[in-house]
Design a protein around this motif. Structure first.
Motif, PDB file in Angstrom:
ATOM      1  N   ARG B  78      79.103  53.212  -7.601  1.00  0.00           N
ATOM      2  CA  ARG B  78      79.636  54.470  -8.105  1.00  0.00           C
ATOM      3  C   ARG B  78      81.153  54.500  -7.985  1.00  0.00           C
ATOM      4  O   ARG B  78      81.877  54.830  -8.931  1.00  0.00           O
ATOM      5  CB  ARG B  78      79.013  55.620  -7.295  1.00  0.00           C
ATOM      6  N   MET B  81      82.873  52.194 -10.444  1.00  0.00           N
ATOM      7  CA  MET B  81      82.904  52.722 -11.811  1.00  0.00           C
ATOM      8  C   MET B  81      83.984  53.785 -11.957  1.00  0.00           C
ATOM      9  O   MET B  81      84.727  53.789 -12.939  1.00  0.00           O
ATOM     10  CB  MET B  81      81.542  53.305 -12.195  1.00  0.00           C
ATOM     11  N   TYR B  82      84.077  54.684 -10.997  1.00  0.00           N
ATOM     12  CA  TYR B  82      85.132  55.696 -11.073  1.00  0.00           C
ATOM     13  C   TYR B  82      86.504  55.026 -11.179  1.00  0.00           C
ATOM     14  O   TYR B  82      87.318  55.371 -12.019  1.00  0.00           O
ATOM     15  CB  TYR B  82      85.136  56.591  -9.826  1.00  0.00           C
ATOM     16  N   ILE B  85      87.039  53.251 -14.541  1.00  0.00           N
ATOM     17  CA  ILE B  85      87.301  54.152 -15.660  1.00  0.00           C
ATOM     18  C   ILE B  85      88.745  54.634 -15.620  1.00  0.00           C
ATOM     19  O   ILE B  85      89.459  54.611 -16.626  1.00  0.00           O
ATOM     20  CB  ILE B  85      86.331  55.348 -15.628  1.00  0.00           C
ATOM     21  N   PHE B 200      88.128  44.893 -13.575  1.00  0.00           N
ATOM     22  CA  PHE B 200      86.821  45.255 -13.056  1.00  0.00           C
ATOM     23  C   PHE B 200      86.536  44.475 -11.776  1.00  0.00           C
ATOM     24  O   PHE B 200      86.109  45.039 -10.767  1.00  0.00           O
ATOM     25  CB  PHE B 200      85.764  44.968 -14.118  1.00  0.00           C
TER      26      PHE B 200
END
Lengths: 269, 276, 267
Positions: B78, B81-82, B85, B200
């Motif tokens: 989680r 991903m935050y 983004i 990433f």
């Protein structure tokens, strides 16, 4: 639909002079720091001059140098180790198909394992000796060096090598005049990158694998809630890094890339 | 070259598939590691501290079965991903601005240089100072470290857009909107993708670092836990799980996307590597 | 060679699907002049150029490098604005809104699109467009086997053909070509020249062809214009009958005359 001709667009006031732009950028940064410092409580975000004062205090009191030195020393050894390992791997991978496929998993895994994992492992294995941060750094950094060197070796043009052979050029001369200049940009990228990653990993490793060093001091300040001190240490180290970047790396970079007019190295990340 | 002749001499005596089949070579490679690992462990008489491969495989299996890993993996994922983004948004916009405007490129270039060289620890600790034990800490830390890479890639991509294609479009009266979509956007996409991929990977690593500094769950947290307990097996188990996850994402997902998006190029080569 | 050319079903097919052929348009260059502002001052490339080109003719603009021929072509293809004068096009019907097809020296294909999609790219405003249009154009230039290939999978000559197909696909009244074969090896260029003449004779377009190669100009065109020192200093009718043989006496004689005329600007 007709596009404008060769004439230049009107030159506006603050303009494409690189130095004014950079100065402008620098000023925004300082202004932003100042603004944040005003908004946030002092210990979370000290003012620029407070940080400099503290940092200077560290230097004066003699605390700064031993820690900086230790970190730099570990960085140096980590860099050397990863370069040796990386170059060896990269060269093998470049010249030999079997080696390439054989070593690739190591490189891939090396890229995937986070630095903290290696640091944790080497801490348990080596304890507080210098080996812990150095080995962790070598293990984390070597894949990047290996890849760049590998690309450099691949980049050697077989045509030029054949041509040299047809003129009976000696191995040594080929190495010096053909192979090394051809691989130089890639080698440079490898080392430059390797060095930068080395100091990143060393600082990480220092939070548990050492009792001295910038990373150690930073963590310490954080844990005792002396945040201004953390800022001071960070600033000191960043100044050192910038010194290395602008004083050593960039000049060399200009020399190495002189003959190329395309800076086409997305390798530099 | 002499390597080739030596190799062919040895190779001559072995069945061919042992040195030409990709999967076989892969297995050979893994076996080599296992053997060296086991030898080192035994040789240094440290079978306890340098846990043998067997122990690790066992404990990894046990961990997977127990399901304890779920809460930590989801937490870490989680946060990654935050961070990713945010990184993508900032990095892409900045990269485009710097690519299209010389002024902004010169103004901000130094920050990118600093950002690229900044030790990740600094970002993790300062984020922890500001945001404490929360999801925001890893997110901010990851973004700070990762976005310069994406920015650099994007603005180089913008610089590399072929001016002649723009001129050709103009001569055929192609609308601005179509040019942006079919030439600019497509032209930058490869560089953007390479940068995004690399970012990433960075987000993953910084997230775990930040978790080590300030979190109450997550992979980084677990690694520190085992470190403090001096359990090498624990550290290696979690590391193994983490690595396998990344490999799955990288080779299962990202590589496939890359192949689809870019089959117009004739390049081979390891993708994760390209952005290195 | 000609075997490369796909035989289309209807040898006399002129139109591409969905379109009425506008045919060929005439070109009228009126008092054209171009001056550039450079860092060193103003530079006049040419001025007071007046040329009228009949529909369906094949005209070559010949000039040395730096003579301004590419600039003139860019103005004619409306990519560049002239400093004075204008360029007008006109179909025999009187219609002045003429489609132009531009072929460049380098292919200028979008590397991430297939051949078909590269052609589709320029058909934004064409409601009648279907992939058939692209495919027929590719057939015309002998690339029937390569509809879905990417530019990286094609040779230089093939890429240039796609560029030609793209220009033709818009059914232009005028085809503008900027040294399209100068980057290719001689054999490929030879082939493409023959194919171009073949296409031209079948489709009846007006062609405005810029080159620096005298032999190429004589082989291809009806009329040779020579640009130098800021003006058109020669306008020769090509007397040779088609098909032309480059080793025939007439060819060599005319070539000599043209070359002399070409170099006369130096004095």
């Amino acid at each position: 639909m007709a596009t404008s001709n060769r004439g230049l667009p009107a030159i506006s006031l603050i303009k494409s002079n690189t130095w004014t732009a950079r100065l402008f950028g620098l000023l925004i940064g300082l202004a932003a720091w100042f603004a944040l410092a005003t908004v946030f409580p002092n210990d979370l975000m000290p003012y620029p001059y407070e940080t400099i004062e503290l940092a200077w205090g560290l230097v004066e009191s003699g605390v700064a140098w031993p820690n900086l030195r230790d970190t730099l020393l570990r960085t140096f050894w980590g860099f050397i180790g990863s370069s040796l390992l990386g170059v060896a791997l990269g060269v093998f991978m470049g010249i030999n198909n079997y080696s390439q496929r054989f070593f690739t998993p190591y490189v891939v895994i090396g890229l995937s394992v986070p630095a903290i994992a290696w640091a944790a492992v080497t801490t348990i294995v080596y304890g507080f000796s210098i080996m812990a941060p150095v080995v962790a750094t070598v293990l984390t950094t070597f894949p990047y060096v290996a890849i760049n060197v590998w690309k450099g070796v691949e980049n050697l043009e077989p045509n030029l090598i054949n041509m040299s052979r047809s003129f009976n050029i000696s191995r040594r001369r080929m190495l010096r005049r053909l192979i090394i200049p051809s691989a130089a940009p890639f080698l440079f990228s490898s080392f430059r990158f390797g060095l930068a990653i080395s100091w990143k990993i060393v600082t990480i490793a220092e939070i548990f694998a050492a009792s001295s060093g910038v990373g150690y001091k930073l963590m310490q300040s954080y844990q005792v809630y002396k945040f201004e001190e953390a800022w001071a240490w960070a600033s000191l180290f960043i100044i050192v890094i910038l010194g290395i970047e602008y004083g050593i790396i960039k000049p060399i970079e200009r020399r190495v890339f002189e003959y190329r007019h395309d800076a086409d190295f997305a390798l530099i990340g | 070259m002499s390597t080739k002749t030596a190799q062919s001499r040895i190779a001559g005596t072995l069945p061919e598939f042992l040195y030409t089949d990709n999967r076989v070579i892969f297995v050979e490679s893994i076996i080599a590691v296992m053997v060296v690992w086991a030898l080192v462990a035994h040789g240094l008489n440290m079978t306890e501290t340098i846990a043998s491969p067997l122990i690790i495989t066992e404990s990894t299996h046990a961990l997977l079965m127990s399901g304890d890993w779920v809460v930590h993996f989801t937490a870490t994922f989680r946060r990654v991903m935050y961070g990713f983004i945010l990184t993508t948004i900032i990095g892409t916009i900045l990269g485009i601005v710097m690519g299209m405007s010389d002024f902004w490129e010169f103004a901000l270039q130094d920050y990118i240089t600093i950002g690229l060289a900044m030790p990740s620890l600094f970002a993790a600790i300062f984020a922890a100072m500001w945001f404490g034990i929360s999801d925001i800490t890893p997110m901010v830390a990851g973004t700070i470290i990762a976005f310069p890479f994406l920015t650099q890639n994007v603005y180089e991509g913008v610089h590399n857009i072929d001016n002649r294609l723009l001129m050709m479009s103009s001569s055929f009266d192609v609308s601005r909107k179509r040019v942006i979509k079919r030439v600019v956007f497509q032209g930058v996409l490869p560089e953007w993708f390479a940068g995004a991929r690399y970012s990433f990977a960075i987000c993953w690593k910084i997230t775990t670092l930040a978790e080590l500094v300030a979190a109450s769950n997550g992979i980084g947290y677990m690694i520190e836990l085992h470190l403090n307990a001096l359990s090498l097996a624990g550290v290696l188990t979690w590391t193994a799980l983490f690595t396998i996850t990344i490999l799955i994402v990288e080779y299962g997902i990202l590589q496939q996307i890359e192949k689809r998006l870019f089959d117009w190029r004739q390049e081979s080569g390891m993708s994760m590597m390209g952005a290195a | 060679m000609s075997s490369d050319m796909a035989k289309t079903d209807n040898e006399n097919a002129v139109n591409l699907p969905g379109e009425e052929s506008g045919g060929a348009a005439s070109i009228h260059i009126e008092n054209l002049g171009k001056t550039f502002d450079t860092a060193e001052g103003t530079e006049e490339v040419f001025s007071d150029i007046n040329i009228d080109i009949e529909p369906g003719t094949f005209v070559c603009l010949l000039g040395k490098s730096g003579s301004g021929k590419s600039t003139m072509l860019n103005i004619v293809s409306e990519v560049l604005e002239p400093t004075e004068g204008r360029v007008r096009f006109e179909y025999p019907s009187g219609e002045e809104d003429v489609t132009l097809g531009h072929v460049f020296q380098d292919p200028r294909l979008l590397p991430w699109n297939t051949c078909v999609n590269n052609i589709e790219y320029v058909h934004e405003n064409n409601p009648n467009y279907t992939d058939e249009v692209a495919k027929r154009s590719l057939d015309l230039v002998g690339l029937s086997e390569h509809y879905d290939k990417y530019p990286t999978q094609l040779s230089g000559g093939q890429r240039q053909r796609v560029g030609i197909a793209r220009a033709l696909s818009t059914d232009p009244g005028v085809l503008l070509m900027d040294e399209p074969f100068s980057n290719l090896d001689e054999i490929t260029a030879e082939n493409l020249r023959e194919e171009l003449l073949d296409i031209w004779s079948r489709l009846n377009k007006t062609v405005f062809f810029v080159t620096h190669d005298m032999t190429e100009a004589i082989q291809l065109c009806d009329r040779i214009l020579m640009l130098g020192k800021g003006r058109i200093y020669a306008d020769l009718e090509n007397p040779l009958e088609r098909p032309r043989r480059m080793d025939s006496d007439e060819f060599l004689k005319f070539r000599q005359k043209a070359v002399d005329k070409f170099h006369s600007i130096e004095d």
